[in-house]
Write an enzyme that holds these catalytic residues in place. Structure first.
Site, short mmCIF file in Angstrom:
data_model
loop_
_atom_site.label_atom_id
_atom_site.label_comp_id
_atom_site.label_asym_id
_atom_site.label_seq_id
_atom_site.Cartn_x
_atom_site.Cartn_y
_atom_site.Cartn_z
N MET A 22 39.00 -51.65 -2.06
CA MET A 22 37.06 -51.14 -2.41
C MET A 22 36.65 -52.79 -3.89
O MET A 22 35.75 -51.71 -4.63
CB MET A 22 37.68 -49.96 -2.60
N HIS A 76 42.00 -56.10 -9.71
CA HIS A 76 42.18 -55.98 -11.63
C HIS A 76 43.73 -57.24 -10.58
O HIS A 76 43.80 -57.88 -9.42
CB HIS A 76 43.22 -55.30 -11.70
N GLY A 99 46.02 -56.20 -10.02
CA GLY A 99 47.82 -55.95 -8.94
C GLY A 99 47.22 -56.75 -7.42
O GLY A 99 48.34 -56.72 -6.87
N HIS A 100 45.46 -56.21 -7.36
CA HIS A 100 45.60 -56.56 -6.26
C HIS A 100 45.64 -58.01 -5.89
O HIS A 100 46.11 -58.32 -4.82
CB HIS A 100 43.88 -56.52 -6.02
N GLN A 112 36.56 -42.06 2.73
CA GLN A 112 37.34 -41.36 2.02
C GLN A 112 37.59 -40.41 1.37
O GLN A 112 38.29 -39.95 -0.10
CB GLN A 112 38.67 -42.76 1.87
N GLU A 121 52.34 -49.99 -2.89
CA GLU A 121 53.00 -48.72 -3.26
C GLU A 121 52.40 -48.09 -3.75
O GLU A 121 53.08 -47.11 -4.43
CB GLU A 121 54.47 -49.42 -3.77
N LYS A 122 51.55 -48.50 -5.05
CA LYS A 122 51.03 -46.59 -6.02
C LYS A 122 50.56 -45.84 -5.01
O LYS A 122 50.59 -44.40 -5.45
CB LYS A 122 49.86 -47.99 -6.94
O1 PAF Z 1 43.36 -48.31 -1.31
C1 PAF Z 1 42.06 -48.50 -1.30
O2 PAF Z 1 41.65 -48.89 -1.88
C2 PAF Z 1 41.95 -48.45 -0.18
O3 PAF Z 1 41.87 -47.07 0.84
C3 PAF Z 1 41.88 -49.39 1.18
C4 PAF Z 1 43.20 -49.50 2.17
C5 PAF Z 1 41.15 -50.26 1.25
C6 PAF Z 1 40.93 -48.39 2.36
O4 PAF Z 1 39.31 -48.41 2.02
#
Ligand code: PAF
Length: 282
Positions: free
Chosen positions: A30, A34, A36-37, A61, A150-151
């Protein structure tokens, strides 16, 4: 670097990759990226010939409009950060209109009860929203491997369930939690913490680690009680839930068994910002 904004563009690209017989790694995000990504992206690059990163703040969501509105949106920085990792990465950054047209609603899924525990209890409709968007993305991007941290351990288990229920040909890869020096789990939400709150938030992981030691000798109920007391004594935090659960069912542990694996999960507010974290206990 290629950045696509429409379903048509990403589909054409994906089809060309499939025609070439290449493996495709996918990292859904989203944005507000950072390290982590970054670590998920690096793993995808190592394990696949092509990597796609999607950046989309998924409205379905969020159970809370204010949280959705406040969610950081930093597309230009995100693209720069990805370019620095590897300019061959492909970014998919669609608008909500492009994905949902005028029907910004979730489909409804059964995840065999996983959706009713923890986050599912506290964030109404959250996992239907996650399921809806990943159903759409997996069908568009058709990845060989998809990477999740896994967070969000409950999300990871739910994504595995989604893939198996929809019979999708995607290998879902869970990746270790990436932490700041203080131990705080990396999250886009950390950016919203004040300097003081960010330092204080290291308390979460410190408590998780101590709880893990207690789990060696105490019952799950006693450890949960101990964690609850630690948070009650800390005036900066409001604990939303603590749960010691079986990693497969996510159901709270009644009686420990050496044959089962457990994790301790926490959600807590600091400065009105909701943080989650978890630790493997055995
Ligand atoms: O973990 C996230 O950032 C979101 O839930 C995801 C998997 C990108 C779905 O919108």
């Amino acid at each position: 670097m290629k950045v696509f904004y429409t379903k048509k563009e990403i589909s054409e690209f994906v089809n060309s990759i499939i025609r070439e017989g290449k493996t495709l790694g996918y990292v859904p995000t989203m944005g507000a990226l950072h390290q982590g990504h970054g670590s998920l992206i690096e793993q995808s690059i190592t394990e696949n010939q092509v990597t796609i990163v999607s950046i989309f703040v998924n409205p379905t969501q969020f159970d809370n409009k204010a949280d959705l509105n406040k969610y950081p949106r930093t597309l230009e920085n995100d693209i720069e950060l990805i370019k620095k990792i590897d300019a061959s990465i492909v970014v998919f950054a669609p608008s909500s209109k492009e994905l949902y047209a005028n029907d910004v609603n979730s489909k409804s899924y059964s995840f065999d009860g996983l959706e009713h525990e923890m986050e599912g209890k506290h964030r109404q409709g959250h996992f239907d929203g996650v399921g809806t968007i990943l159903d759409l993305f997996f069908n568009l991007i058709k990845p060989t491997n998809a990477y999740f941290g896994e967070k969000d351990f409950q999300q990871l288990q739910i994504v595995k369930k989604l893939v198996s229920k929809l019979n999708l040909n995607v290998n879902v890869v869970g990746c270790n939690i990436f932490r700041e020096h203080s131990g705080l789990a990396m999250s886009s939400r950390n950016e919203r913490l004040s300097k003081e709150a960010r330092a204080e938030a290291a308390f979460i992981f410190k408590t998780l680690k101590q709880a893990k030691i207690h789990f060696g000798t105490k019952s799950a109920a006693k450890v949960e009680e101990w964690v609850t007391n630690q948070f009650a004594k800390n005036t900066h935090f409001n604990l939303e839930y603590v749960s010691i659960a079986n990693v497969n069912t996510l159901k709270p542990v009644k009686r420990k068994s050496k044959k089962q694996q457990y994790r301790l999960f926490i959600a807590a507010f600091i400065d009105n910002i909701r943080l989650i974290d978890n630790i493997a206990l055995n």
